[in-house]
Design a protein around this motif. Structure first.
Motif, PDB file in Angstrom:
ATOM      1  N   ALA A   3       0.962  -1.125  -0.181  1.00  0.00           N
ATOM      2  CA  ALA A   3      -0.277   0.149  -0.120  1.00  0.00           C
ATOM      3  C   ALA A   3       0.858   1.225  -0.385  1.00  0.00           C
ATOM      4  N   THR A   4       2.105   1.139   0.533  1.00  0.00           N
ATOM      5  CA  THR A   4       3.079   2.566   0.764  1.00  0.00           C
ATOM      6  C   THR A   4       3.416   2.734  -0.792  1.00  0.00           C
ATOM      7  N   VAL A   5       3.762   1.493  -1.597  1.00  0.00           N
ATOM      8  CA  VAL A   5       4.481   2.369  -2.747  1.00  0.00           C
ATOM      9  C   VAL A   5       3.441   2.175  -3.404  1.00  0.00           C
ATOM     10  N   SER A   6       2.293   2.024  -3.346  1.00  0.00           N
ATOM     11  CA  SER A   6       1.044   2.059  -4.217  1.00  0.00           C
ATOM     12  C   SER A   6       0.307   4.319  -3.922  1.00  0.00           C
ATOM     13  N   ASN A   7       0.667   4.365  -3.025  1.00  0.00           N
ATOM     14  CA  ASN A   7       0.274   5.562  -2.718  1.00  0.00           C
ATOM     15  C   ASN A   7       1.843   6.416  -2.760  1.00  0.00           C
ATOM     16  N   LEU A   8       2.402   5.910  -2.375  1.00  0.00           N
ATOM     17  CA  LEU A   8       3.441   6.981  -2.704  1.00  0.00           C
ATOM     18  C   LEU A   8       4.046   7.676  -4.345  1.00  0.00           C
ATOM     19  N   GLY A   9       3.393   6.685  -5.123  1.00  0.00           N
ATOM     20  CA  GLY A   9       3.307   6.598  -6.427  1.00  0.00           C
ATOM     21  C   GLY A   9       2.372   7.581  -6.933  1.00  0.00           C
ATOM     22  N   GLY A  10       1.056   8.087  -6.449  1.00  0.00           N
ATOM     23  CA  GLY A  10       0.253   9.151  -5.642  1.00  0.00           C
ATOM     24  C   GLY A  10       0.257  10.225  -4.806  1.00  0.00           C
TER      25      GLY A  10
END
Length: 675
Positions: A560-567
């Motif tokens: 979830a962190t890397v997904s959020n970081l992408g945004g």
């Protein structure tokens, strides 16, 4: 209680022979759905040995059909109710009678040994030829053995191996509707919705309402500074191992963190509520330089929400039974969306003076019905009440599994070393660039054009029921279809939505907002948020299926962190680019300007008015700020082009390859670590 390892092997071996006697291929045994064999709890009682047929030729035929079968490992879920291990199956001597197979299942003939050896040498971790349609593979790090003798007998088998091919990654899960869920799953689903809803309250303010309140006095670049307040959601991976490893057995693994974090969040919101007005004035003072202090306060509040999210994500893996784990992403979507809706749409509407004067007041006022301070205070107390109810009314299943902090960090490092994880990290970091300008700037640009705050609130209000209902449909799609396929479809739709949004801004009517234009904005907004919701639900469902429950909080948080970081990380730069690409000039008044209408020094010379502070100085001094080049259009086109190139060139093929991998490729087993 979990079934001991030796007993599991014995029962599964019996099941294998029973299935072979019925003429079914072996992969149908270890490829069956967990809800068919275990009902999501402990290993079910498997069929006893069948009476061998009298026809020797039939047995020979059965043996021929299973000669090429390979063993597989299903790993076990975390928790007392989800612990079970189906281990390697050795080829038993088909010429022995059934009682001999039961007593001597560890003995195999030379022909079978050769087959197992050749099969094992040809297999690689992360590949499989089995079939598993609706199964969620789980493992337990240390299985419980009844006795050392039982363990010795198991490990002494020449055919025993951990290198056998695992089943394929499941791409389907249970397609049961909410009312079809077991009662306990329904209650736990609603609990998850409530916990995610509470997270959505401050997140909706930090990511939605507060930037709009600041926009009238701050530039896009300064709004970009405030966007840093949402970074804890993208950095929570750094402390997620602590949340996963440190807890009190008396309180529960997840409640040990959720309870104190919600208390701190509640008191923090009450504190900020009493000082919100002064903080806003300080943020807008000195040409926006005071925004840094305001940002740090919100950074702290979002940090608490991110920490709570770690614990809730991990708890979701054990609150819901394995066949219905995809509902965890649905709960997250519904809860967060509802919380953000209240903090974004409802709050903006009731905070608008025009909206309040039109619908709720007979005597006009320059403030709305709801203030930022009052809203924070109300939800601060709501946090405390819900936390007390959770502490006394909800019991968490006890578990003795505990990893040290360094062990969890080591596990996280091991996860990061997996090539599959490295690939999905790259995908997440670049996937949202294509629609970043639309997400971060479009609504702010509409306000710049003259779209009122209450019209924007009305737009999101109408969009909300669509987002909730379509979000539920997206959850069903993610169980009925491969989640990565759904994610890719939504990706294309989201790129189209970014282009449509830019066109909507470009046709803004010069004579003000009319009904047709408001409907156009609403339709564009619904399309954009729907595609965003589908992407979120689909990728969350994929994360839930590949995550290892043994380190569930850390694994889910990493993904979830890397997904959020992408945004999150591109947003600051995107907002800066809008200012950098923009060009605007302040034109002094062509005639004498009445002094009683001046709100500042009279403008006598032209200057750049791209920044919000310079724009206000221009208009207050009687000048006109003329935009000669709008950086929003350039930035959005660049983002969409990057999105198209990266999607077709890398993201789509790489994501589909990841979906086709077996679950073993996403696991950290001791055997894989040694290799």
């Amino acid at each position: 209680m979990p079934t001991p390892l030796g007993e599991s092997l014995f029962n599964v071996h019996s099941a294998a022979i029973a299935e072979l006697s019925s003429g079914l291929p072996l992969h149908n045994i270890h490829g069956a759905s967990l809800d068919q064999t275990t009902q999501g709890t402990e290993l079910a009682e498997l069929p006893p040995y069948p009476t061998p047929t009298a026809d020797d030729s039939a047995r020979e035929d059965h043996r021929a059909r299973r000669n090429n079968s390979t063993s597989s490992i299903l790993a076990s879920a975390e928790g007392a109710e989800n612990e079970y291990l189906i281990s390697s199956l050795s080829d038993a001597d088909s010429e022995s009678d059934s009682s001999q197979m039961g007593r001597n299942s560890h003995s195999s003939n030379a022909h079978s040994e050769d087959q197992v050896s050749s099969t094992g040498s040809g297999s690689q971790n992360g590949h499989a030829n089995g079939n598993m349609n609706k199964n969620l593979e789980m493992r337990r790090k240390n299985a419980v053995l009844d006795s050392p003798t039982q363990a010795a007998n198991l490990m002494s088998r020449e055919t025993f191996s951990l290198d056998n091919e695992p089943p394929q990654t499941p791409i389907h899960a249970s397609d049961a509707g909410f009312l079809d869920l077991p009662p306990q799953d329904r209650r736990n689903f609603l609990l998850l919705v409530l916990l995610y809803f509470l997270q959505g309250i401050p997140m909706g303010l930090a990511g939605g309402s507060v930037p709009f309140l600041l926009k009238k006095n701050l530039s896009y670049g300064q709004i970009g500074v405030f966007s840093l307040a949402s970074y804890p959601y993208s950095l929570k991976l750094l402390w997620s191992p602590i949340v996963d490893a440190v807890w009190s057995p008396k309180i529960g693994r997840r409640k040990s963190w959720i309870l104190p974090i919600q208390f701190f969040s509640g008191f923090g919101m009450i504190y900020m509520g009493g000082r919100a007005a002064k903080m806003m004035l300080a943020a807008e003072a000195e040409d926006g330089s005071g925004v840094w202090t305001f940002t740090w306060w919100w950074f702290f509040l979002v940090f608490l929400c991110a920490t709570q999210d770690i614990a809730v994500d991990g708890w979701a893996l054990t609150l819901l039974s394995p066949p219905h784990l995809s509902y965890a992403s649905t709960a997250q979507t519904v809860g967060l969306t509802a919380g953000q809706f209240l903090s974004y749409t409802v709050f903006l509407a009731f905070n608008s003076p025009d909206f309040a004067n039109k619908w709720f007041r007979q005597t006009p006022s320059d403030v709305g019905v709801m203030t930022l301070g009052g809203y924070l205070t109300f939800w601060g107390w709501a946090y405390l009440i819900v936390t007390l109810g959770l502490a006394f009314l909800k019991r968490e299943d006890k578990t003795k599994d505990r990893d040290g902090i360094m062990e969890v960090y080591k596990s996280m490092l091991g996860i990061l070393k997996l090539r599959n994880i490295q690939t999905i990290i790259i995908i997440h970091l670049i996937a949202k660039i294509g629609f970043q300008a639309n997400d971060a700037v479009t609504n702010l640009k509409l306000l710049d054009k003259g779209f009122s705050q209450e019209d924007l609130a009305l737009t999101v209000l109408i969009d909300f029921p669509f987002e909730i209902s379509l979000g539920y449909i997206a959850g069903r799609w993610s169980t009925a279809y491969p989640p990565i396929h759904v994610w890719c479809w939504a990706f294309i739709g989201r790129l189209i939505a970014a282009v449509v949004a830019q066109g909507t801004v470009m046709i803004f009517p010069k004579d003000g907002v009319s009904t047709w234009y408001l409907l156009t904005v609403i339709a564009s907004h619904i399309f954009s948020t729907f595609t965003s919701t589908v992407m979120f639900v689909a990728i969350s469902a994929f994360h839930a299926r590949i995550a290892d429950p043994v380190i569930g909080g850390t694994y889910m948080t990493l993904l979830a962190t890397v997904s959020n970081l992408g945004g999150t990380f591109p947003r600051y730069f995107i907002l800066k680019l809008v200012d950098a690409f923009s060009a605007a000039t302040c034109i002094p008044p062509s005639h004498s300007f009445p002094e009683d209408k001046l709100k500042g020094p009279l403008v006598t010379n032209s200057f750049s008015c791209v920044l919000e502070g310079e724009k206000h100085r221009c208009t207050n001094g009687g000048g006109t700020c003329e935009m000669t080049r709008d950086g929003y259009y350039i930035t959005n086109i660049v983002c969409v082009v990057i999105g198209v190139v990266t999607f077709w060139g890398f993201i789509r093929p790489a994501a589909r390859r990841l979906q086709a991998l077996p679950l073993r490729a996403w696991r950290l087993t001791e055997g894989s670590e040694r290799r």
